[in-house]
Scaffold this motif. Sequence first.
Motif, mmCIF file in Angstrom:
data_model
loop_
_atom_site.group_PDB
_atom_site.id
_atom_site.type_symbol
_atom_site.label_atom_id
_atom_site.label_comp_id
_atom_site.label_asym_id
_atom_site.label_seq_id
_atom_site.Cartn_x
_atom_site.Cartn_y
_atom_site.Cartn_z
ATOM 1 N N ILE A 73 31.340 30.668 -11.710
ATOM 2 C CA ILE A 73 31.228 29.341 -11.103
ATOM 3 C C ILE A 73 29.760 28.947 -10.979
ATOM 4 O O ILE A 73 29.385 27.800 -11.257
ATOM 5 C CB ILE A 73 31.934 29.328 -9.729
ATOM 6 N N TRP A 74 28.914 29.885 -10.569
ATOM 7 C CA TRP A 74 27.484 29.608 -10.440
ATOM 8 C C TRP A 74 26.883 29.229 -11.790
ATOM 9 O O TRP A 74 26.131 28.265 -11.896
ATOM 10 C CB TRP A 74 26.790 30.848 -9.876
ATOM 11 N N THR A 75 27.209 29.970 -12.815
ATOM 12 C CA THR A 75 26.683 29.694 -14.151
ATOM 13 C C THR A 75 27.183 28.349 -14.668
ATOM 14 O O THR A 75 26.407 27.560 -15.227
ATOM 15 C CB THR A 75 27.102 30.813 -15.124
ATOM 16 N N LEU A 76 28.456 28.079 -14.464
ATOM 17 C CA LEU A 76 29.020 26.798 -14.889
ATOM 18 C C LEU A 76 28.353 25.627 -14.176
ATOM 19 O O LEU A 76 28.009 24.622 -14.800
ATOM 20 C CB LEU A 76 30.530 26.779 -14.649
ATOM 21 N N SER A 77 28.133 25.755 -12.879
ATOM 22 C CA SER A 77 27.488 24.670 -12.136
ATOM 23 C C SER A 77 26.030 24.503 -12.552
ATOM 24 O O SER A 77 25.528 23.376 -12.621
ATOM 25 C CB SER A 77 27.595 24.907 -10.636
ATOM 26 N N ALA A 78 25.348 25.599 -12.851
ATOM 27 C CA ALA A 78 23.954 25.505 -13.300
ATOM 28 C C ALA A 78 23.864 24.803 -14.652
ATOM 29 O O ALA A 78 22.998 23.949 -14.865
ATOM 30 C CB ALA A 78 23.333 26.892 -13.377
ATOM 31 N N HIS A 79 24.755 25.138 -15.563
ATOM 32 C CA HIS A 79 24.752 24.493 -16.874
ATOM 33 C C HIS A 79 25.141 23.020 -16.772
ATOM 34 O O HIS A 79 24.583 22.170 -17.480
ATOM 35 C CB HIS A 79 25.684 25.225 -17.837
ATOM 36 N N THR A 80 26.093 22.714 -15.905
ATOM 37 C CA THR A 80 26.486 21.314 -15.710
ATOM 38 C C THR A 80 25.326 20.514 -15.136
ATOM 39 O O THR A 80 25.028 19.402 -15.589
ATOM 40 C CB THR A 80 27.699 21.229 -14.763
ATOM 41 N N ARG A 81 24.628 21.070 -14.152
ATOM 42 C CA ARG A 81 23.484 20.384 -13.569
ATOM 43 C C ARG A 81 22.400 20.168 -14.612
ATOM 44 O O ARG A 81 21.802 19.093 -14.691
ATOM 45 C CB ARG A 81 22.925 21.181 -12.393
ATOM 46 N N TYR A 82 22.117 21.183 -15.415
ATOM 47 C CA TYR A 82 21.100 21.057 -16.459
ATOM 48 C C TYR A 82 21.479 19.949 -17.442
ATOM 49 O O TYR A 82 20.650 19.126 -17.814
ATOM 50 C CB TYR A 82 20.937 22.384 -17.192
ATOM 51 N N TYR A 83 22.732 19.921 -17.855
ATOM 52 C CA TYR A 83 23.170 18.902 -18.809
ATOM 53 C C TYR A 83 23.035 17.502 -18.207
ATOM 54 O O TYR A 83 22.512 16.593 -18.849
ATOM 55 C CB TYR A 83 24.624 19.154 -19.224
ATOM 56 N N LEU A 84 23.514 17.329 -16.994
ATOM 57 C CA LEU A 84 23.440 16.013 -16.358
ATOM 58 C C LEU A 84 21.997 15.599 -16.090
ATOM 59 O O LEU A 84 21.641 14.437 -16.239
ATOM 60 C CB LEU A 84 24.243 16.015 -15.052
ATOM 61 N N ARG A 85 21.166 16.531 -15.701
ATOM 62 C CA ARG A 85 19.769 16.234 -15.419
ATOM 63 C C ARG A 85 19.028 15.835 -16.694
ATOM 64 O O ARG A 85 18.147 15.010 -16.688
ATOM 65 C CB ARG A 85 19.145 17.468 -14.792
ATOM 66 N N ARG A 86 19.414 16.433 -17.794
ATOM 67 C CA ARG A 86 18.680 16.226 -19.037
ATOM 68 C C ARG A 86 19.156 15.014 -19.832
ATOM 69 O O ARG A 86 18.343 14.339 -20.447
ATOM 70 C CB ARG A 86 18.814 17.481 -19.889
ATOM 71 N N TYR A 87 20.436 14.724 -19.832
ATOM 72 C CA TYR A 87 20.962 13.737 -20.768
ATOM 73 C C TYR A 87 21.493 12.442 -20.148
ATOM 74 O O TYR A 87 21.763 11.502 -20.885
ATOM 75 C CB TYR A 87 22.066 14.365 -21.619
ATOM 76 N N MET A 88 21.683 12.385 -18.850
ATOM 77 C CA MET A 88 22.211 11.167 -18.255
ATOM 78 C C MET A 88 21.061 10.192 -17.983
ATOM 79 O O MET A 88 20.041 10.570 -17.405
ATOM 80 C CB MET A 88 22.960 11.466 -16.957
ATOM 81 N N PRO A 89 21.202 8.949 -18.396
ATOM 82 C CA PRO A 89 20.087 7.992 -18.325
ATOM 83 C C PRO A 89 19.566 7.717 -16.916
ATOM 84 O O PRO A 89 18.359 7.612 -16.721
ATOM 85 C CB PRO A 89 20.655 6.712 -18.928
ATOM 86 N N THR A 90 20.445 7.608 -15.931
ATOM 87 C CA THR A 90 19.929 7.324 -14.590
ATOM 88 C C THR A 90 19.160 8.509 -14.026
ATOM 89 O O THR A 90 18.162 8.305 -13.329
ATOM 90 C CB THR A 90 21.073 6.955 -13.629
ATOM 91 N N ASN A 91 19.580 9.715 -14.328
ATOM 92 C CA ASN A 91 18.836 10.883 -13.863
ATOM 93 C C ASN A 91 17.458 10.940 -14.504
ATOM 94 O O ASN A 91 16.471 11.261 -13.841
ATOM 95 C CB ASN A 91 19.609 12.164 -14.151
ATOM 96 N N ARG A 92 17.378 10.623 -15.766
ATOM 97 C CA ARG A 92 16.077 10.622 -16.447
ATOM 98 C C ARG A 92 15.183 9.522 -15.880
ATOM 99 O O ARG A 92 13.992 9.711 -15.699
ATOM 100 C CB ARG A 92 16.267 10.458 -17.939
ATOM 101 N N LEU A 93 15.771 8.368 -15.599
ATOM 102 C CA LEU A 93 15.010 7.266 -15.011
ATOM 103 C C LEU A 93 14.483 7.652 -13.637
ATOM 104 O O LEU A 93 13.304 7.421 -13.329
ATOM 105 C CB LEU A 93 15.886 6.018 -14.910
#
Length: 127
Positions: free
Chosen positions: A5-25
């Motif tokens: 669960i920890w690994t899955l949440s870390a990878h999900t956070r990394y993906y959302l942080r890196r590729y979602m436009p509002t997070n990048r903004l």
Amino acid sequence: MIRLIWTLSAHTRYYLRRYMPTNRLLDEIRRRRNLKWGIPAMLLAVPYLLIASICTNALDQGAPGWLHLVVLWSVWNAMKLIIMGPVSLLLLVRARIAEAVARRGGRRDSDAGESVNHAGAEPLLHR
């Protein structure tokens, strides 16, 4: 199980942080030179709220249930952008105060050096 669960949440956070436009903004706005763009970025919440409104109207008229996810996504992004405006102002004020303190501290150091030079000591460059 917890490790998975920890690994899955870390990878999900990394993906959302890196590729979602509002997070990048928002990451760009949090930088010192871009803090002034926090208030104008709040205007970007309007299209997200419009999307949420359109989807909720469609849901009232019998649209598919998966549009609830679109409403949730758009409201979440609108909230992030609306909150970033005041936060960026607070960060900008804090940065400007820190810069003023640093300038004042630098001025005091240079004033102390000038008082030593006026006391009769010659500067190293003129020897």
